[in-house]
Design a protein around this motif. Structure first.
Motif, mmCIF file in Angstrom:
data_model
loop_
_atom_site.group_PDB
_atom_site.id
_atom_site.type_symbol
_atom_site.label_atom_id
_atom_site.label_comp_id
_atom_site.label_asym_id
_atom_site.label_seq_id
_atom_site.Cartn_x
_atom_site.Cartn_y
_atom_site.Cartn_z
ATOM 1 N N GLN A 1 36.581 64.704 38.901
ATOM 2 C CA GLN A 1 37.228 65.781 38.161
ATOM 3 C C GLN A 1 38.542 66.199 38.810
ATOM 4 O O GLN A 1 39.552 66.424 38.122
ATOM 5 N N LEU A 2 38.577 66.290 40.130
ATOM 6 C CA LEU A 2 39.829 66.629 40.814
ATOM 7 C C LEU A 2 40.884 65.554 40.587
ATOM 8 O O LEU A 2 42.055 65.851 40.351
ATOM 9 N N HIS A 3 40.473 64.291 40.681
ATOM 10 C CA HIS A 3 41.410 63.203 40.374
ATOM 11 C C HIS A 3 42.042 63.413 39.003
ATOM 12 O O HIS A 3 43.258 63.295 38.836
ATOM 13 N N ARG A 4 41.208 63.716 38.017
ATOM 14 C CA ARG A 4 41.708 63.854 36.643
ATOM 15 C C ARG A 4 42.652 65.052 36.506
ATOM 16 O O ARG A 4 43.648 64.991 35.790
ATOM 17 N N GLU A 5 42.327 66.132 37.184
ATOM 18 C CA GLU A 5 43.190 67.304 37.116
ATOM 19 C C GLU A 5 44.571 67.005 37.692
ATOM 20 O O GLU A 5 45.597 67.413 37.137
ATOM 21 N N PHE A 6 44.615 66.302 38.817
ATOM 22 C CA PHE A 6 45.900 65.970 39.420
ATOM 23 C C PHE A 6 46.668 64.935 38.605
ATOM 24 O O PHE A 6 47.887 65.007 38.481
ATOM 25 N N LEU A 7 45.945 63.984 38.028
ATOM 26 C CA LEU A 7 46.601 63.006 37.165
ATOM 27 C C LEU A 7 47.233 63.691 35.965
ATOM 28 O O LEU A 7 48.394 63.440 35.613
ATOM 29 N N ARG A 8 46.495 64.587 35.337
ATOM 30 C CA ARG A 8 47.003 65.308 34.169
ATOM 31 C C ARG A 8 48.187 66.199 34.534
ATOM 32 O O ARG A 8 49.090 66.429 33.731
ATOM 33 N N ALA A 9 48.196 66.686 35.772
ATOM 34 C CA ALA A 9 49.290 67.546 36.222
ATOM 35 C C ALA A 9 50.580 66.773 36.471
ATOM 36 O O ALA A 9 51.641 67.376 36.600
ATOM 37 N N GLY A 10 50.479 65.445 36.546
ATOM 38 C CA GLY A 10 51.689 64.651 36.705
ATOM 39 C C GLY A 10 51.717 63.708 37.880
ATOM 40 O O GLY A 10 52.764 63.123 38.185
ATOM 41 N N ALA A 11 50.587 63.523 38.572
ATOM 42 C CA ALA A 11 50.570 62.627 39.729
ATOM 43 C C ALA A 11 50.787 61.179 39.314
ATOM 44 O O ALA A 11 50.255 60.731 38.299
ATOM 45 N N ASN A 12 51.554 60.452 40.110
ATOM 46 C CA ASN A 12 51.746 59.017 39.915
ATOM 47 C C ASN A 12 50.851 58.190 40.823
ATOM 48 O O ASN A 12 50.758 56.973 40.666
ATOM 49 N N VAL A 13 50.253 58.846 41.824
ATOM 50 C CA VAL A 13 49.392 58.157 42.785
ATOM 51 C C VAL A 13 48.069 58.903 42.895
ATOM 52 O O VAL A 13 48.056 60.121 43.038
ATOM 53 N N ILE A 14 46.989 58.171 42.815
ATOM 54 C CA ILE A 14 45.672 58.718 43.096
ATOM 55 C C ILE A 14 45.240 58.156 44.445
ATOM 56 O O ILE A 14 45.058 56.951 44.592
ATOM 57 N N GLN A 15 45.110 59.025 45.413
ATOM 58 C CA GLN A 15 44.731 58.582 46.757
ATOM 59 C C GLN A 15 43.231 58.653 46.926
ATOM 60 O O GLN A 15 42.579 59.593 46.454
ATOM 61 N N THR A 16 42.663 57.672 47.591
ATOM 62 C CA THR A 16 41.226 57.664 47.826
ATOM 63 C C THR A 16 40.819 58.869 48.665
ATOM 64 O O THR A 16 41.531 59.253 49.595
ATOM 65 N N PHE A 17 39.701 59.461 48.328
ATOM 66 C CA PHE A 17 39.197 60.601 49.095
ATOM 67 C C PHE A 17 38.465 60.063 50.317
ATOM 68 O O PHE A 17 37.237 59.979 50.348
ATOM 69 N N THR A 18 39.243 59.672 51.317
ATOM 70 C CA THR A 18 38.690 59.038 52.521
ATOM 71 C C THR A 18 39.238 59.665 53.791
ATOM 72 O O THR A 18 39.266 59.034 54.845
ATOM 73 N N PHE A 19 39.691 60.901 53.711
ATOM 74 C CA PHE A 19 40.193 61.605 54.889
ATOM 75 C C PHE A 19 39.096 61.720 55.941
ATOM 76 O O PHE A 19 37.954 62.044 55.630
ATOM 77 N N TYR A 20 39.437 61.434 57.196
ATOM 78 C CA TYR A 20 38.487 61.502 58.318
ATOM 79 C C TYR A 20 37.299 60.560 58.120
ATOM 80 O O TYR A 20 36.204 60.831 58.625
ATOM 81 N N CYS A 21 37.503 59.450 57.428
ATOM 82 C CA CYS A 21 36.385 58.547 57.142
ATOM 83 C C CYS A 21 36.342 57.387 58.127
ATOM 84 O O CYS A 21 36.344 56.226 57.742
ATOM 85 N N SER A 22 36.330 57.695 59.408
ATOM 86 C CA SER A 22 36.088 56.677 60.434
ATOM 87 C C SER A 22 34.700 56.918 61.006
ATOM 88 O O SER A 22 34.221 58.063 61.039
ATOM 89 N N GLU A 23 34.047 55.857 61.444
ATOM 90 C CA GLU A 23 32.664 55.996 61.889
ATOM 91 C C GLU A 23 32.542 56.980 63.049
ATOM 92 O O GLU A 23 31.565 57.731 63.139
ATOM 93 N N ASP A 24 33.534 57.002 63.959
ATOM 94 C CA ASP A 24 33.429 57.914 65.090
ATOM 95 C C ASP A 24 33.519 59.369 64.642
ATOM 96 O O ASP A 24 32.818 60.232 65.156
ATOM 97 N N LYS A 25 34.365 59.654 63.658
ATOM 98 C CA LYS A 25 34.462 61.020 63.144
ATOM 99 C C LYS A 25 33.193 61.412 62.395
ATOM 100 O O LYS A 25 32.689 62.541 62.540
ATOM 101 N N LEU A 26 32.664 60.505 61.583
ATOM 102 C CA LEU A 26 31.436 60.797 60.846
ATOM 103 C C LEU A 26 30.276 61.058 61.806
ATOM 104 O O LEU A 26 29.447 61.939 61.582
ATOM 105 N N GLU A 27 30.234 60.304 62.897
ATOM 106 C CA GLU A 27 29.159 60.479 63.878
ATOM 107 C C GLU A 27 29.269 61.828 64.582
ATOM 108 O O GLU A 27 28.278 62.541 64.762
ATOM 109 N N ILE A 28 30.489 62.204 64.965
ATOM 110 C CA ILE A 28 30.698 63.489 65.626
ATOM 111 C C ILE A 28 30.328 64.634 64.696
ATOM 112 O O ILE A 28 29.731 65.632 65.108
ATOM 113 N N SER A 29 30.678 64.495 63.416
ATOM 114 C CA SER A 29 30.403 65.562 62.452
ATOM 115 C C SER A 29 28.913 65.774 62.261
ATOM 116 O O SER A 29 28.457 66.890 62.001
#
Length: 360
Positions: free
Chosen positions: A48-76
């Motif tokens: 839904q957030l992707h769609r809202e930003f696309l409709r608002a005028g975004a030309n790029v949809i970035q993957t929701f992968t912030f902080y998605c490294s195994e070491d960060k996931l393990e610490i979290s």
């Protein structure tokens, strides 16, 4: 960027910290951890957030992968049954699904790692980026973004790994005009990133838009002095942060649960978009605090350069033109650009301090 278009101006929606903060406010992400397991656990929220930003005028949809490294996931410690590869692949599928609903590219995003601060091992850090890159390449994303790096050395390592693919690479640092956490000036940071292979360089997060523009201008000057060329990008905060310097909004007492009174208005964003465009920046977007209506403001401000308005702008017109039909004459008087450009918004909060004492 990529094979799908010869030339284009990119206006990006907030795909890293912006997503994390929006999803935290909506109850899908845990503050402090800021990890993106919602791509697996609550894909409908991310979609839904992707769609809202696309409709608002975004030309790029970035993957929701912030902080998605195994070491960060393990610490979290909050995703014991969800691994990085699952998140990366699910996030790619969601981004591509929505991007295909419009004329948008998909960017695979990687960010700083706890491993860098703990070990400073180039081999270990690069192995983390390589693992993420391989997940993205399975899904044939259009290009990469290495973002939210406080140390240019780690960002250079990310670029070097990502450039082993055939994809274009953008790289952004979350630094101030004073430079990275080791004091490397923005101009030198840009030079190092481009020499490592970055096609696009710039700034994201930590500070407000006009401060980030200052930093990108320093990066641009550094590249020009070195005889190097690269595209410029910017993804600042959607908050006013005048008290902050090197460490940015993390040092504000309002971070992260009381930032609403610092939110940029859409008219602030119009000013930011124009100044960024005039500075030669062509990848213009936002990070934490940017909402779809902020991205719409960017798209509206540069609609003449783009040649069109986004669907989200069709109903109300530019600069509040629809207010011209209001029943109250004082509201009708606000249906033009001059009113909003000159407005000094009030916080509306009794006893509001004009500045805060930071934690630095």
């Amino acid at each position: 960027i990529g094979q799908r278009r010869e030339t284009r101006t990119i206006f990006k929606r907030p795909g890293d910290g912006g997503y994390v903060m929006q999803l935290e406010r909506r109850g899908y992400v845990k503050a402090g951890h800021w990890t993106p397991e919602a791509a697996v656990e609550h894909p409908e929220a991310v979609r839904q957030l992707h769609r809202e930003f696309l409709r608002a005028g975004a030309n790029v949809i970035q993957t929701f992968t912030f902080y998605c490294s195994e070491d960060k996931l393990e610490i979290s410690g909050n995703v014991s049954n969800i691994f990085g590869a699952q998140i990366n692949e699910a996030a790619c599928d969601l981004a591509r699904e929505v991007a295909n609903e419009g004329d948008a590219l998909v960017a695979g995003g990687v960010s700083q790692t706890p491993c860098y601060v703990e070990s400073h091992s180039e081999t270990e850090v690069k192995a983390i980026f390589k693992k993420q890159m391989d997940d993205f390449l399975k899904k044939d994303i259009d290009f990469f973004i290495a973002e939210y790096f406080e140390h240019v050395e780690e960002a250079v390592w990310a670029v070097e790994v990502l450039k082993t693919s055939s994809k274009p690479v953008g790289a952004t640092l979350c630094i101030s005009p004073q430079g990275d956490m080791n004091g490397v000036p923005p101009g030198e940071c840009a030079v190092r990133l481009v020499r490592a292979g970055a096609d696009i360089v710039g700034i994201n997060c930590h500070l407000d838009p006009l401060t980030c523009i200052r930093t990108v201008k320093l990066m641009k000057a550094g590249l020009e002095n070195a005889g190097l060329k690269a595209h410029l990008m910017i993804q600042p905060l959607g908050f006013h942060t005048p008290e902050c310097n090197h460490t940015g909004y993390l040092s504000l007492p309002e971070f992260p649960f009381a930032l609403e009174t610092r939110a940029m208005t859409r008219w602030d964003v119009h000013q930011y978009a124009r100044e960024a465009y005039d500075a030669g920046i062509r990848y213009i977007g936002g990070c934490c605090g940017f909402e779809p209506y902020h991205i719409r403001a960017i798209a509206e401000e540069v609609s003449a350069e783009r040649g069109f308005l986004p669907p989200a702008s069709e109903k109300h017109g530019l600069w509040g033109a629809a207010l011209g039909m209001h029943t109250k004459p004082w509201v009708r008087a606000r249906a033009h650009r001059e009113y909003w450009e000159k407005l000094l918004p009030a916080s509306g909060r009794p006893k509001c301090p004009s500045m805060a004492t930071t934690a630095e």
